[in-house]
Design a protein around this motif. Structure first.
Motif, mmCIF file in Angstrom:
data_model
loop_
_atom_site.group_PDB
_atom_site.id
_atom_site.type_symbol
_atom_site.label_atom_id
_atom_site.label_comp_id
_atom_site.label_asym_id
_atom_site.label_seq_id
_atom_site.Cartn_x
_atom_site.Cartn_y
_atom_site.Cartn_z
ATOM 1 N N LYS A 1 0.839 -1.208 0.000
ATOM 2 C CA LYS A 1 0.000 0.000 0.000
ATOM 3 C C LYS A 1 0.868 1.251 0.000
ATOM 4 C CE LYS A 1 -4.181 -1.678 2.248
ATOM 5 N NZ LYS A 1 -5.050 -1.550 3.416
ATOM 6 N N ARG A 2 1.930 1.220 0.791
ATOM 7 C CA ARG A 2 2.822 2.379 0.861
ATOM 8 C C ARG A 2 3.516 2.601 -0.480
ATOM 9 N NH1 ARG A 2 8.448 3.503 3.803
ATOM 10 N NH2 ARG A 2 8.209 5.748 4.068
ATOM 11 N N ILE A 3 3.963 1.544 -1.098
ATOM 12 C CA ILE A 3 4.641 1.666 -2.395
ATOM 13 C C ILE A 3 3.694 2.288 -3.422
ATOM 14 C CG2 ILE A 3 5.591 0.354 -4.342
ATOM 15 C CD1 ILE A 3 6.844 -1.523 -2.219
ATOM 16 N N ILE A 4 2.470 1.813 -3.479
ATOM 17 C CA ILE A 4 1.490 2.346 -4.428
ATOM 18 C C ILE A 4 1.227 3.828 -4.142
ATOM 19 C CG2 ILE A 4 -0.924 2.220 -5.166
ATOM 20 C CD1 ILE A 4 -0.654 -0.866 -4.759
ATOM 21 N N ARG A 5 1.073 4.163 -2.867
ATOM 22 C CA ARG A 5 0.830 5.563 -2.486
ATOM 23 C C ARG A 5 1.990 6.450 -2.940
ATOM 24 N NH1 ARG A 5 -0.269 4.543 2.600
ATOM 25 N NH2 ARG A 5 1.804 5.064 3.368
#
Length: 165
Positions: free
Chosen positions: A4-8
């Protein structure tokens, strides 16, 4: 590694930051720094970074670790009285970190800085980005004024302009 952090971070870019902090907001932040510094001998810098690069994401670099890197890059530590303070915003995470030089940090402590960060992050959750930063600058300025009060002509050791990394 947090997907999720990578996508954000992939979706957050410099344009996202410019929408949250248009040029008039960056000017207001610069003015707030200049006004805060008029009342004390400390130095305040504000830096905002849209997102981390791939390498940092793969290493799971924290906003705190990145803030320490930026503190060094911007030479906030390079003040005569060891009273420089960096307010760092990692926009993709809406995470605020304050890194303070040893002189002022020894007087305010981690809890004092963390309270300011939490107040700023609360404002950001309400999408009040400029107001949150200016409030944080004023709060940092109050600590600096208490521990490093102004005496005569203030020397501006570091630029007041906000930095977009």
């Amino acid at each position: 590694m947090n997907l999720k952090r990578i996508i954000r971070h992939l979706w957050t870019d410099r344009r996202t930051v410019r929408r949250a902090f248009p040029s008039r907001s960056m000017q207001a932040i610069e003015i707030a720094i200049r006004q805060a510094e008029a009342g004390h001998q400390g130095q305040i810098r504000f830096a905002v970074e849209a997102s981390l690069d791939w390498g940092a994401l793969l290493r799971d670099q924290t906003a705190r670790d990145r803030a320490i890197d930026v503190f060094s890059q911007l030479r906030v530590w390079d003040t005569a009285q060891n009273n420089g303070v960096l307010i760092y915003l990692l926009f993709a995470d809406h995470d605020v970190e304050i890194v303070a030089d040893r002189g002022i940090h020894s007087r305010v402590g981690k809890q004092g800085w963390e309270a300011i960060c939490q107040d700023m992050e609360s404002a950001f959750r309400q999408r009040q980005f400029e107001a949150g930063v200016i409030s944080g600058i004023r709060a940092v300025g109050e600590h600096l004024a208490r521990h490093y009060p102004g005496q005569g002509v203030q020397v501006n050791e570091l630029p007041d302009q906000p930095v977009q990394m």
